[in-house]
Each structure stands twice: as C-alpha cells, then as structure tokens.
Write a protein that holds these residues in place. Structure first.
Motif, short mmCIF file in Angstrom:
data_model
loop_
_atom_site.label_atom_id
_atom_site.label_comp_id
_atom_site.label_asym_id
_atom_site.label_seq_id
_atom_site.Cartn_x
_atom_site.Cartn_y
_atom_site.Cartn_z
N ARG A 1 111.70 48.15 63.98
CA ARG A 1 110.48 47.72 63.28
C ARG A 1 109.24 48.32 63.94
N ASN A 2 109.42 49.01 65.06
CA ASN A 2 108.27 49.30 65.92
C ASN A 2 107.77 50.74 65.88
N GLN B 1 103.93 45.74 62.12
CA GLN B 1 102.95 44.65 61.99
C GLN B 1 101.74 44.84 62.92
N LEU B 2 101.98 45.41 64.11
CA LEU B 2 100.91 45.55 65.12
C LEU B 2 99.70 46.30 64.60
N TYR B 3 99.90 47.17 63.59
CA TYR B 3 98.82 48.05 63.15
C TYR B 3 98.27 47.60 61.80
#
Lengths: 234, 234
Positions: free
Chosen positions: B106-107, B162-164
């Motif tokens: 996912r990363n 999700q982080l971005y």
C-alpha cells in the motif's frame, strides 16, 4: 544538474511507527544534491550537508565529517540560491516570517540558508536508537539538547507546505552548523540572528521511496500519523 | 526515458478551493509520460492518455482526441508495465483487492491497467466550470453519469498511498476508455470484469507545481482539505 527540484529519500510518515532503518546509501543520496539535511539509521545524529560535505552532529554533541552511512530520511538539492539579503531579527519566529516572505508563497517547497551570527542557538541531536526501534515520538524525546551563545554559522533547511504533512515536516525544518564545525544539530530555537539570508524555491519535489525494504512495503502507514509528526519535529 | 517515476502536475489540495485553471500545456505534460489521467481547465472532462494519445471524455459523453489544452491536474508516466495476468472478478472492490495484491504494497505509488470486458461500467465526467470557479466538492457534484453494459475497454489509473492525501487522491483513481473510443470517464463503479491486469510500481513520484500561477502561490491551502477531497473523488 537540475536546480529546480528538491529530492527526498524516505517519507516522514514511515518514521512515526519506527521504520528507522537506513534505506539509501549516503553516496547515492549525494548524486541528487550537494546541500541538505537528514539522519542515519536509528536517527543516529543530525546531518547537515553543505557543498557536498556531510556533517553528522552526534548525540554527544561532537560534529564529524562522514562519507559513509545509510539514511532512512533526507532532503537534498543542488544549491543555486538566489542573491542573499541582510537579515537582522530578534526571534526565530521573526526569522521564519522573513524567510517565508522571501520565498514568496507558502505553497511551494523551498530551501533556506542564513549565514551569520546568532546570539543564542539551541539545537538537539537524537540519540541513536536500536532494534526494536521505538516510534518517532519516543525517539525524538530521547535527545540531547545543546545551547551556544554568540555562535557564527549556517542555519539551513527547507520549507514544506502543510498539504504534504505526511511526507515532510510541515513548515520549516532547520538544522544548524557552526563555522568552527564544533556545534550544531536540529534547531529547536534561536534568538538574535544577524546575517545573510538566501532562498531557493523549487518547482518540483521528487520523493524516492525504499522499494526493496520489506518493513516499509508491509508497514501500516494509513493511520493518522500527523499528530505524532507534529509532536516529534517541533 | 525513466520508467520508475510517476510524474504529477498540480496538487489535489489546490482543486479543493477551486484553483481549476490549467497551469501546464498538454504538450509539456506529455514529455513526462505516455500513459495517464488528468483534466483540463475548469475540470472540463476526464482525460485518458494511452500510448501518448489523449482522449477527453466530455460531459456530453462524447470522447474526442485532443492535442492541445491546459491541465490543472494530471498524472503521467512512461508505460513499462509488468507481465499481465488474467483477472476475473464480480465487483469493483474485488478488482481493487486484486490490483493491490499484484502491486504488493500500500506504500508505493503504482499504475494499474485492466484491459478486458466489463458487464457493467459506470463513469462520470465533470461539467466544465467557469470563473469564478466553485470548489471541488461543488464541481464534482455537477457531473454527468454514464453507464454501459458489456463494454470492452481499458480500466486504468493509479494507486496513491494514504500518506499523500493532500497531493493525490488516496487509494485508486481510475478512468475508463472503451476500445471503440465511444464511452469512458472517471470510474464510479463497475461489475463483472474479465481481462488482463498489469501493474507498474514506482520508486519515485515527482510533483511539479505551477510556480508562475499567482492564484496558486497566494492560495490558502493550509486548512483541512482532506474531507473535501474524499467527498469529491469517490
């Protein structure tokens, strides 16, 4: 040699759960810039990169030049700063306002540098962590704090817009290195700065992620990491 | 020609308050990739870029090939997908799970493509907005929705971690173009997919921002824009 691009290895959000393993060699990082900030595996010290030389401020307070190491997180670019202008401010807040004014926008990434004298400079260096790595908040709390009066050196680092808070510390992320190379670290506060300010604004930011690191690939980074980031970096 | 880098012009967060002006020429965008998705000034239609050809799905439902235009937001890369594998799933959720499994994490950012037949495909195309531009949520609500049964074509787009979320729509952002070039758009839902899935995982993402656009430079993008992004893109 592109000077309109900021290169970043690693992502701030991955440090939050404790992915502190170095995933890029310093020699590879330096192919993307000659100016920058970063850290080594375990957040072992604070890196200041000036003219291609890498200085590590260790938790002992000692500053050493290093040519080898693995970085979990770093920002570099090829320095092509604009013309410098004199700056004389009493507080870190005033310095940040002046730097942001010279950058001209909150919405682009930018590098900043103030070379000059600082009446009071307070820095920290995180102590090297070992496996199993703690999270970023615990790591950042395990730090040595240093202060120096009347120190001449370079305050340097980057501005990152709030929108990219998962990837980079929002706002200014500043390190310091004294001209004597005997004091520095991650800047916590300073007062009474007089020197020359230069900025370099980027059109592009290139985020490079550790595709071969299984811990990173499998980590759960989907949570709300921003609160921990804000606590650890300020 | 670098195939390990995803190029993005513009930032999703800037669309939220209505910065819908095209800030990069299509011809410039295409120097960074031959596969991608995007939109034009005013969110005028949905772009699908395949093998360097740019298809615009207009709010009328018409699909046209365009060679000129200004994009406020787009993602492109040079296609070098891995070997494709057969996929047969009943729901969009199952397709997304299969795609994510093939990506393997996912990363990282990744491109996906499923060419095949879809029992039911539902897309949308936003209607072109004019100045003063409304915000993203209002714009996205002003859309035409299309459905087609038993359609053969390409489901394609990107996975963003999700982080971005401030920079890119978190999760999958998918567009569709029929082989007959008579149907497509931003994918809202689909069912009964059978075809070939291919993915391309990126080590790097390069974010290019509109340095000459005064509206962008001066915009207030520091608020909590994520709720509006989630509402508009899903």
């Amino acid at each position: 040699m592109k000077t309109d691009i900021l290169y970043q290895h690693g992502t701030l959000g991955a440090l939050v759960p404790g992915l502190l393993n170095g995933t890029q060699k310093l020699s590879e990082l330096l192919t993307h810039g000659d100016f920058g900030i970063g850290t080594l595996t375990g957040l072992n010290g604070e890196l200041i990169i000036l003219a291609g030389t890498v200085y590590q401020v260790q938790a002992s307070g000692q500053v050493v030049v290093i040519t080898d190491g693995d970085v979990p997180f770093a920002n570099v670019h090829f320095a092509a700063f604009g013309a410098s202008s004199p700056v004389a401010v009493q507080t870190a807040e005033a310095a940040e306002a002046t730097m942001l004014s010279q950058i001209g926008t909150r919405n682009l990434f930018a590098a900043v540098s103030i070379h000059g004298q600082f009446d009071d400079m307070t820095t920290r260096a995180v102590k090297a962590q070992h496996r199993p790595f703690p999270g970023l908040a615990a790591t950042a709390a395990d730090q040595a704090v240093f202060s120096r009066d009347q120190v001449t050196g370079t305050l340097m680092g980057y501005w990152s817009p709030q929108l990219y808070a998962g990837m980079a510390s929002p706002g200014f992320h500043l390190h310091f290195l004294s001209d004597a190379h005997d004091f520095g670290g991650h800047v916590l506060d300073f007062a009474g700065a007089a020197g020359d300010l230069a900025t370099q604004v980027f059109s592009d930011v290139q985020l490079h992620l550790p595709t071969a690191d299984q811990e990173f690939l499998q980590a759960d980074l989907d949570g709300d990491l921003l609160a921990d980031i804000t606590k650890a970096e300020h």
